[in-house]
Design an enzyme around this catalytic site. Structure first.
Site, PDB file in Angstrom:
ATOM      1  N   GLY A 152       8.704   3.801   0.156  1.00  0.00           N
ATOM      2  CA  GLY A 152       9.530   4.972   0.412  1.00  0.00           C
ATOM      3  C   GLY A 152      10.983   4.578   0.486  1.00  0.00           C
ATOM      4  O   GLY A 152      11.356   3.425   0.235  1.00  0.00           O
ATOM      5  N   GLY A 153      11.824   5.572   0.849  1.00  0.00           N
ATOM      6  CA  GLY A 153      13.254   5.319   0.892  1.00  0.00           C
ATOM      7  C   GLY A 153      13.654   4.290   1.926  1.00  0.00           C
ATOM      8  O   GLY A 153      14.677   3.619   1.781  1.00  0.00           O
ATOM      9  N   VAL A 161       5.475  -0.725   2.506  1.00  0.00           N
ATOM     10  CA  VAL A 161       4.463  -0.953   3.521  1.00  0.00           C
ATOM     11  C   VAL A 161       3.347  -1.789   2.909  1.00  0.00           C
ATOM     12  O   VAL A 161       2.897  -1.521   1.788  1.00  0.00           O
ATOM     13  CB  VAL A 161       3.896   0.370   4.068  1.00  0.00           C
ATOM     14  N   ASP A 210      10.986  14.334  10.458  1.00  0.00           N
ATOM     15  CA  ASP A 210      10.379  14.223   9.128  1.00  0.00           C
ATOM     16  C   ASP A 210       8.869  14.402   9.223  1.00  0.00           C
ATOM     17  O   ASP A 210       8.092  13.598   8.712  1.00  0.00           O
ATOM     18  CB  ASP A 210      10.726  12.870   8.498  1.00  0.00           C
ATOM     19  N   ILE A 259       0.813  -1.216   0.000  1.00  0.00           N
ATOM     20  CA  ILE A 259       0.000   0.000   0.000  1.00  0.00           C
ATOM     21  C   ILE A 259       0.845   1.265   0.000  1.00  0.00           C
ATOM     22  O   ILE A 259       0.308   2.373  -0.046  1.00  0.00           O
ATOM     23  CB  ILE A 259      -0.942   0.014   1.223  1.00  0.00           C
ATOM     24  N   GLY A 260       2.150   1.137   0.060  1.00  0.00           N
ATOM     25  CA  GLY A 260       3.008   2.309   0.046  1.00  0.00           C
ATOM     26  C   GLY A 260       4.459   1.914  -0.018  1.00  0.00           C
ATOM     27  O   GLY A 260       4.831   0.762   0.239  1.00  0.00           O
ATOM     28  N   LYS A 271       5.749  -2.802   7.640  1.00  0.00           N
ATOM     29  CA  LYS A 271       6.819  -2.174   6.875  1.00  0.00           C
ATOM     30  C   LYS A 271       7.977  -3.147   6.762  1.00  0.00           C
ATOM     31  O   LYS A 271       8.493  -3.654   7.750  1.00  0.00           O
ATOM     32  CB  LYS A 271       7.303  -0.886   7.556  1.00  0.00           C
ATOM     33  N   GLY A 327      11.639   1.696   2.952  1.00  0.00           N
ATOM     34  CA  GLY A 327      11.034   0.392   2.758  1.00  0.00           C
ATOM     35  C   GLY A 327       9.624   0.465   2.220  1.00  0.00           C
ATOM     36  O   GLY A 327       9.062   1.538   1.998  1.00  0.00           O
TER      37      GLY A 327
END
Length: 986
Positions: free
Chosen positions: A682-683, A687, A811, A679-680, A701, A685
């Site tokens: 990023g840098g 998810v 972040d 479902i997602g 994750k 890992g």
């Protein structure tokens, strides 16, 4: 007659010819300006009357002409939000003397044709977005003012400015030039009156030739990397009224020659490495208005002559090594706004006349060695916002008026030797948020009037001699998050009304004489993270309602409690937290509960235990015989299986749980094999959504970057350790819950609670256009957005103020704010979080933040603090208010929402124009309140931003009302800026 007539005819012809030429010139200049207008966007219609006419262009907005020739001499279009490149043919206006285009949104390189404006005397292009290198200014021989501050010019310090012999004002500040020294050729500018070079990446020592500019009235070299000492030649600048040297690496003593600057009003050399004493000659600076030297290594005493200054409003010397007494006449002749001499070694009494002028707002003298009593005159400091005298050796009773300072948001009397009683005057402290009188000798009761200080967030009265009961009026403090009452002599029961304080994160009532039951109502404090009731006389059972809270710390030790410990405490049980309560037991044994008896085994008789013991011996003997018979076979089998077991061990999942879970590691690992669950990404890992068989959905994750070569395995392990360490110890309803971590030799997994509505960024920027328009209902109205802002603020405030040690997220952004079924926000993704412990920063990943959310100081110092999180949260607030992303094409090249908003507000334009038009106009007033908070959070100087606790309080006060009354135009003109000049700790 004929000759005379011919003469008049000739004159008329010459005049007509001159008039025709003038009209032609005016026509040409009008055409130039109209061409310039075509290259610009003009959102405020500032150039709306730039239209050709017989009188053009002298009557146009921002245009001035010569009274005789009618030729254009000045273009002044400032703070009008015009954007676009600078028109390259502007210098065809041959008589142009002044070009003022400051505080707009112009961008691109400066055209080289600007050098054709040979009659130019004033060039102001400040506060725009120009980039590239500055062109050769040498041809502008008449130039007197050059102002390009707050742009993006790069390259070397422009040497051509050194050829402008008529220059009186050189303003190049806040441009990212290449690091370099101040060029010696600058000494050619003998007429300089203003030299503003702050934030220009200057290195090396301050050159002595600068002090040959004897007409200088302002010298600003702040925010650079200058080193060495302050040259004694500074004495030559007898006309100087402002000297700014702060945020450099200057060292050595302040030269006595500074006393020759008798015209000086503003002096700031803060945050350097200056040492030695303040020279007595500073007393000659009779015109001082602001004197700031905080965060240096200065020592010695403040000269007594400081008490004779008539105009001094701001004195900031905090975090040095000053000693001795403060001049007792300080404030007797001047009208102070700020006195900050905290964190030194001052002794003796406090000065009595600091409030004589009636304007003192900040009195910060904490962490010194002051003695004596608080002067009664301090009762008259009605404008005080922060009153901090903690950590000294002060004694005696506190003047009654101090308890009720009407404008104070901080009163800090902690760690002194005060005695006497807390006065009912505290009911007048309507703006008080932090009240610290801990570690003194105060006695009497905790007056019920404390419940009338309705804005209180933090109450610290621990380690005093208070008696009586805890007043139930505390229940009126709906904003209080920290309640420290330990180490007193309170008696009676814990008032159940405390449960009405739903914002409480910390309750410490330890070491008192409290008795009775623990109220069930404490289970209503959903934000509670730490509960300490130890060393009292409490009885009865631990309420099961407390087991529903996400407590990271509990201590019930040394009471008279009995009955079972709630199951939720057992899994993470620290048995010492329950010791000294012989009646407590656990329903089931665990590895952590060996110091507590098991409830089910507590009723066995002595005969039953004897029978069990004998039976155990018989059974044990039989088992021993069986073991001896099998041991040889087992050894052989063990040897054969060693290699196989080692292989299995290397791939076996190791699970570390932080909450009670109803799934196994196999449930997670097998489900992750299906990539359609992702479902997602990023840098750090990917998810995945995992639907378990028991109708439980979790988010997992996998710490494995898209480009495996970009992050080494060791860094991945550090990344996981960072997030596990941070999330494993936090407990807050607005922070995503980490159920457990799993790891083996190849993979690292983190299992979180699943958030049904995804992240705020998608809900805010995608949900409306892609889903809400189709009837899915994901459009966020203002009450929903407000609740998201407030919940996220509570979560960050918990990290900054209620976690020990403090946690900086690093972040904060809308994609890291997740939403549950009811749009309750939870902060997520702590992979690059930083722990601040005892002033020491523990880094996990080198780079922190996301473009559009990164605080400006990060580019200068790479220093990330709580104030960096606050800046990022301010950007999130701007997203919620405007509906825009942090970076949009309309903001301009390399510009973000903070710049866009700052330009809108600075123009005094109606603030309503920046609000999200999709929101009902009924909420405009409430949205503007949050916009003001966002602007404060995103101020350029970190010291001027509020704390997260203050942000929470401001958001609470900005709650949207139910009224449908429309805000008037008058209400829209609000103060979005900071009017206080001080660059100090507040």
């Amino acid at each position: 007659m004929e000759c005379r007539a011919l003469f008049w005819i000739a004159c008329l012809f010459a005049y007509s010819l001159s008039w025709i030429r003038g009209v032609q010139a005016l026509t040409q200049e009008a055409q130039i300006l109209l061409e310039m207008k075509k290259t610009l966007k003009d959102p405020l219609n500032a150039l709306n009357n730039w239209k050709y006419s017989i009188h053009a262009p002298c009557n146009w907005n921002g245009i001035s002409c010569d009274n005789i020739t009618g030729m254009v001499t000045e273009i002044a279009i400032e703070s009008k939000f015009i954007n676009g490149p600078l028109y390259s043919n502007i210098c065809k206006l041959q008589n142009l003397k002044k070009l003022r285009l400051g505080n707009n949104a112009l961008y691109g390189n400066l055209p080289s044709d600007i050098m054709n404006c040979t009659k130019l005397q004033s060039l102001n292009l400040s506060k725009n977005y120009f980039s590239g290198t500055l062109p050769d200014f040498s041809p502008l021989k008449s130039l007197q003012l050059l102002d390009v501050i707050d742009n993006n010019f790069t390259g070397e310090f422009p040497p051509s400015v050194c050829n402008l012999a008529e220059l009186t004002s050189l303003n190049l500040a806040n441009n990212p030039f290449s690091p370099g020294k101040i060029p010696q050729q600058l000494m050619n500018l003998k007429k300089l009156e203003v030299l503003y070079l702050a934030g220009c990446n200057l290195v090396g020592e301050i050159p002595s030739f600068i002090f040959n500019f004897t007409d200088l009235v302002l010298l600003d070299l702040s925010y650079n990397f200058l080193e060495g000492s302050i040259p004694k030649e500074i004495s030559k600048l007898s006309k100087l009224y402002q000297l700014e040297l702060y945020y450099n690496n200057l060292s050595g003593n302040i030269p006595p020659e500074i006393g020759n600057l008798t015209a000086l009003k503003y002096f700031d050399a803060s945050k350097n490495m200056l040492s030695g004493n303040l020279p007595q000659e500073v007393g000659n600076l009779k015109n001082l208005v602001s004197f700031q030297l905080y965060r240096n290594q200065l020592s010695g005493q403040i000269p007594e002559t400081f008490g004779e200054f008539q105009y001094l409003e701001s004195l900031s010397l905090y975090r040095n090594n000053f000693t001795g007494q403060v001049p007792q006449k300080l404030g007797s002749l001047s009208n102070f706004v700020l006195i900050d001499i905290a964190e030194n070694q001052f002794t003796g009494p406090l000065p009595k006349d600091i409030c004589r002028g009636g304007n003192l707002q900040y009195f910060l003298v904490h962490k010194n060695r002051f003695t004596g009593e608080l002067p009664n005159s301090y009762e008259d400091c009605k404008n005080l916002i922060r009153f901090r005298v903690g950590i000294n050796n002060l004694t005696g009773k506190v003047p009654k008026g101090i308890w009720g300072l009407p404008n104070a948001n901080i009163i800090d009397l902690s760690f002194n030797n005060f005695d006497g009683e807390l006065g009912p005057e505290i009911s007048n402290a309507k703006k008080l948020t932090s009240f610290s009188i801990n570690n003194n000798r105060f006695s009497g009761i905790l007056v019920p009037e404390i419940g009338m200080a309705s804005q209180l967030v933090k109450i610290e009265v621990q380690n005093n001699q208070f008696t009586g009961s805890i007043p139930q009026e505390i229940s009126s403090l709906i904003h209080v998050s920290e309640l420290y009452l330990q180490g007193n002599m309170f008696e009676g029961s814990i008032p159940p009304e405390i449960g009405l304080c739903t914002s409480l994160a910390v309750i410490n009532l330890a070491e008192n004489h409290l008795n009775g039951l623990i109220p069930e109502s404490l289970g209503s404090t959903e934000s509670l993270n730490s509960l300490n009731l130890s060393n009292n006389n409490l009885s009865g059972s631990i309420p099961n309602s407390l087991g529903t809270l996400n407590l990271s710390f509990v201590d019930f030790s040394n009471n008279h409690l009995s009955g079972p410990v709630p199951n939720s405490f057992v899994s993470n049980l620290n048995s010492e937290s329950f010791s000294g309560n012989p009646g407590l037991c656990v329903k089931s044994s665990s590895s952590n509960s060996h110091l507590l008896r098991t409830c089910n085994g507590s009723h066995l008789t002595k005969e039953s235990r004897k029978l069990i013991f004998i039976s155990g011996i018989i059974f044990g003997t039989a088992i021993l015989v069986l073991v001896i018979a099998l041991i040889l076979l087992w050894r052989k089998y063990h040897q054969n299986q060693d290699e196989l077991r080692d292989k299995r061990e290397s791939t076996r999942w190791k699970l570390k749980a932080f909450h009670e879970i109803s799934f196994t590691e196999e449930d997670i690992s097998e489900a992750l094999l299906k990539e359609e669950n992702m479902i997602g990404s990023g840098g750090s890992g990917n998810v995945y959504r995992v639907d378990l068989q028991n109708n439980v959905t979790v988010a997992v994750k996998r710490l494995c970057p898209v480009n495996i070569n970009s992050i080494k395995q060791n860094d991945l392990n550090k990344l996981m350790a960072a997030e596990v360490d941070v999330l494993g110890m936090v407990r807050h309803k607005n922070i995503v819950k980490l159920y457990c971590s799993l790891s083996n030799g190849k993979s690292n997994l983190l299992v979180f609670e699943y958030m049904q509505n995804g992240n705020l960024f998608d809900a805010l920027h995608k949900g409306y256009t892609e889903k809400a328009s189709k009837g899915s209902g994901l459009h966020l109205d203002w009450p929903t957005r407000y609740n998201i802002a407030l919940g996220a603020a509570y979560g960050l405030a918990y990290l900054h103020h209620d976690c020990f040690p403090t946690i900086v997220h690093r972040d904060v952004k809308s994609t890291n704010i997740l939403l549950d079924d009811y749009h309750e926000p939870k902060i997520a993704d702590f992979g690059i979080a930083k722990v601040l412990e005892a002033g020491r920063e523990v880094s996990t990943i080198a780079f922190a933040g996301t473009y559009g959310y990164i605080a400006p100081e990060y580019a200068h110092s790479f220093e990330v603090t709580e104030k960096s999180d606050i800046y990022s949260f301010g950007v999130v607030l701007l997203e919620l208010v405007t509906g825009k992303k942090p970076v949009e094409p309309e903001f301009g090249e390399s510009k973000d929402i903070v710049f866009w908003i700052s330009r809108k507000i600075c123009s005094q334009q109606d603030a309503f124009e920046v609000l999200d038009s999709r929101i009902s106009k009924h909420f405009e007033e409430a949205m503007v309140k949050v916009l003001k908070i966002a602007v404060r959070c995103t101020l350029k100087l970190p010291a001027l931003r509020p704390t997260m606790r203050e942000v929470v309080q401001m958001l609470v006060n900005a709650e949207p009302c139910s009224s449908n009354s429309k805000t008037t135009q008058k209400n829209a003109t609000m103060d979005f800026g900071m009017t206080v000049r001080q660059k100090t700790q507040l």
